[in-house]
Design a protein around this motif. Structure first.
Motif, PDB file in Angstrom:
ATOM      1  N   GLN A 199       0.827  -1.208   0.000  1.00 39.59           N
ATOM      2  CA  GLN A 199       0.000   0.000   0.000  1.00 39.59           C
ATOM      3  C   GLN A 199       0.865   1.263   0.000  1.00 39.59           C
ATOM      4  O   GLN A 199       0.577   2.238  -0.707  1.00 39.59           O
ATOM      5  N   VAL A 200       1.922   1.249   0.801  1.00 43.77           N
ATOM      6  CA  VAL A 200       2.847   2.387   0.839  1.00 43.77           C
ATOM      7  C   VAL A 200       3.472   2.596  -0.538  1.00 43.77           C
ATOM      8  O   VAL A 200       3.584   3.730  -1.022  1.00 43.77           O
ATOM      9  N   PHE A 201       3.875   1.511  -1.176  1.00 46.15           N
ATOM     10  CA  PHE A 201       4.473   1.609  -2.508  1.00 46.15           C
ATOM     11  C   PHE A 201       3.482   2.217  -3.502  1.00 46.15           C
ATOM     12  O   PHE A 201       3.848   3.071  -4.316  1.00 46.15           O
ATOM     13  N   LEU A 202       2.239   1.801  -3.419  1.00 44.55           N
ATOM     14  CA  LEU A 202       1.216   2.365  -4.303  1.00 44.55           C
ATOM     15  C   LEU A 202       1.056   3.862  -4.077  1.00 44.55           C
ATOM     16  O   LEU A 202       0.958   4.632  -5.035  1.00 44.55           O
ATOM     17  N   ARG A 203       1.038   4.269  -2.826  1.00 42.30           N
ATOM     18  CA  ARG A 203       0.875   5.700  -2.510  1.00 42.30           C
ATOM     19  C   ARG A 203       2.074   6.509  -2.997  1.00 42.30           C
ATOM     20  O   ARG A 203       1.911   7.629  -3.493  1.00 42.30           O
ATOM     21  N   LEU A 204       3.284   5.952  -2.879  1.00 46.86           N
ATOM     22  CA  LEU A 204       4.476   6.654  -3.347  1.00 46.86           C
ATOM     23  C   LEU A 204       4.453   6.836  -4.863  1.00 46.86           C
ATOM     24  O   LEU A 204       5.046   7.773  -5.391  1.00 46.86           O
ATOM     25  N   ARG A 205       3.768   5.934  -5.556  1.00 48.27           N
ATOM     26  CA  ARG A 205       3.614   6.032  -7.014  1.00 48.27           C
ATOM     27  C   ARG A 205       2.441   6.914  -7.416  1.00 48.27           C
ATOM     28  O   ARG A 205       2.280   7.239  -8.597  1.00 48.27           O
ATOM     29  N   GLY A 206       1.597   7.261  -6.453  1.00 48.04           N
ATOM     30  CA  GLY A 206       0.404   8.020  -6.775  1.00 48.04           C
ATOM     31  C   GLY A 206      -0.734   7.158  -7.273  1.00 48.04           C
ATOM     32  O   GLY A 206      -1.691   7.666  -7.880  1.00 48.04           O
ATOM     33  N   ASP A 207      -0.655   5.839  -7.037  1.00 44.09           N
ATOM     34  CA  ASP A 207      -1.695   4.915  -7.470  1.00 44.09           C
ATOM     35  C   ASP A 207      -2.792   4.802  -6.413  1.00 44.09           C
ATOM     36  O   ASP A 207      -2.600   5.169  -5.248  1.00 44.09           O
ATOM     37  N   GLU A 208      -3.926   4.266  -6.824  1.00 42.54           N
ATOM     38  CA  GLU A 208      -5.013   4.019  -5.885  1.00 42.54           C
ATOM     39  C   GLU A 208      -4.658   2.863  -4.954  1.00 42.54           C
ATOM     40  O   GLU A 208      -3.991   1.902  -5.355  1.00 42.54           O
ATOM     41  N   LEU A 209      -5.108   2.956  -3.722  1.00 44.41           N
ATOM     42  CA  LEU A 209      -4.837   1.910  -2.752  1.00 44.41           C
ATOM     43  C   LEU A 209      -5.685   0.677  -3.018  1.00 44.41           C
ATOM     44  O   LEU A 209      -6.723   0.742  -3.677  1.00 44.41           O
ATOM     45  N   LEU A 210      -5.228  -0.445  -2.480  1.00 47.36           N
ATOM     46  CA  LEU A 210      -6.000  -1.678  -2.560  1.00 47.36           C
ATOM     47  C   LEU A 210      -7.210  -1.606  -1.646  1.00 47.36           C
ATOM     48  O   LEU A 210      -7.135  -1.071  -0.542  1.00 47.36           O
ATOM     49  N   GLU A 211      -8.321  -2.145  -2.106  1.00 46.33           N
ATOM     50  CA  GLU A 211      -9.473  -2.327  -1.245  1.00 46.33           C
ATOM     51  C   GLU A 211      -9.356  -3.686  -0.545  1.00 46.33           C
ATOM     52  O   GLU A 211      -8.639  -4.575  -1.005  1.00 46.33           O
ATOM     53  N   GLU A 212     -10.034  -3.823   0.565  1.00 47.69           N
ATOM     54  CA  GLU A 212      -9.928  -5.055   1.358  1.00 47.69           C
ATOM     55  C   GLU A 212     -10.258  -6.301   0.541  1.00 47.69           C
ATOM     56  O   GLU A 212      -9.595  -7.339   0.677  1.00 47.69           O
ATOM     57  N   GLU A 213     -11.241  -6.208  -0.325  1.00 44.53           N
ATOM     58  CA  GLU A 213     -11.657  -7.378  -1.094  1.00 44.53           C
ATOM     59  C   GLU A 213     -10.658  -7.732  -2.206  1.00 44.53           C
ATOM     60  O   GLU A 213     -10.753  -8.814  -2.811  1.00 44.53           O
ATOM     61  N   GLN A 214      -9.701  -6.864  -2.482  1.00 36.52           N
ATOM     62  CA  GLN A 214      -8.705  -7.141  -3.502  1.00 36.52           C
ATOM     63  C   GLN A 214      -7.525  -7.936  -2.958  1.00 36.52           C
ATOM     64  O   GLN A 214      -6.663  -8.371  -3.713  1.00 36.52           O
ATOM     65  N   VAL A 215      -7.464  -8.106  -1.651  1.00 35.71           N
ATOM     66  CA  VAL A 215      -6.354  -8.824  -1.018  1.00 35.71           C
ATOM     67  C   VAL A 215      -6.823 -10.224  -0.634  1.00 35.71           C
ATOM     68  O   VAL A 215      -7.821 -10.406   0.083  1.00 35.71           O
ATOM     69  N   LYS A 216      -6.100 -11.233  -1.098  1.00 37.62           N
ATOM     70  CA  LYS A 216      -6.448 -12.625  -0.817  1.00 37.62           C
ATOM     71  C   LYS A 216      -5.246 -13.380  -0.292  1.00 37.62           C
ATOM     72  O   LYS A 216      -4.124 -13.213  -0.777  1.00 37.62           O
TER      73      LYS A 216
END
Length: 237
Positions: A218-235
């Motif tokens: 999630q931190v990596f996504l934020r550093l890239r400016g990407d949208e965060l993962l939603e809970e249902e996207q994590v398995k």
């Protein structure tokens, strides 16, 4: 630029470690002396070697890995999915299983490993414990002869430093300041030794380790400016 890296080519990981033995007294006399010498500057005169031994897990020479959790993205069209898996229990087996994951699925030049403070802790710790246990290093952890730009490692804490080499920021703090929801965990790294040796609750440690992997991603996504993962996207797999 890390903004252009394909997320599917990154393996996010985190490790949990403990002292190799439950107590200082279980060490051989030679290893006790070596521990006293190794920990001298960190403990100074405030603690005896015995009192300081609960921190032995941070050194690969005196600790062991009890869990490696890894996560990776799967592209499903416009939807990101993140899979998390863990290797745990017997150290030799978990190290071999993790090595197999690297060799079978993350062994190409395009593949990268990513952790929070991974360059200072997780990656060298895994490599040292592999060698201590007689396991030949996989390509992604064998840095001999590689130029700095050839090393296939990313570090979210390093990305946050912006050249400030004396700046340490915990994963929890980074998640907080970047607006990433805190995972609902009931422990922190300082508790791992007691949870493992005193409470014999490895499942709790595995859950904690996996949550850190998701937070790192999630931190990596934020550093890239990407949208965060939603809970249902994590398995978990």
């Amino acid at each position: 630029m890390f903004y252009k890296i394909n997320l599917e080519n990154i393996l996010f990981l985190d490790i949990e470690t403990v002292p190799e033995n439950a107590t200082f007294e279980e060490l051989s006399e030679e290893k006790q002396l070596l521990w006293e010498q190794k920990s001298k500057y960190q403990r100074k005169d405030e603690f005896t070697p015995e009192e300081f031994y609960d921190r032995a897990g941070i050194w690969a020479e005196f600790g062991k890995i009890i869990c490696i959790s890894a996560g990776y993205f799967i592209d499903k069209g416009n939807d990101k999915n993140f899979r998390v898996t863990s290797f745990y229990g017997d150290e030799i087996k978990l190290l071999k299983d993790f090595k197999n994951l690297l060799q079978e699925h993350f062994n190409q030049a395009k593949h990268l490993l990513c952790g929070h403070n991974g360059k200072e802790f997780d990656f060298p710790y895994i490599a040292r414990r592999m060698l201590i246990n007689g396991i030949r290093l996989p390509y992604k952890l064998d840095l001999f002869g590689k130029k700095p730009w050839e090393i296939p490692h990313l570090d979210t804490m390093e990305l946050w430093k912006f050249g400030d080499y004396k700046h340490f920021t915990s994963l929890k703090l980074m998640a907080n300041v970047l607006g990433i929801p805190s995972p609902k965990d009931d422990m922190d790294g300082s508790m791992v030794r007691d949870v493992y040796y005193a409470k014999n609750d490895l499942d709790r440690i595995i859950t904690y380790c996996e949550l850190d992997v998701v937070t790192t991603a999630q931190v990596f996504l934020r550093l890239r400016g990407d949208e965060l993962l939603e809970e249902e996207q994590v398995k978990k797999v």
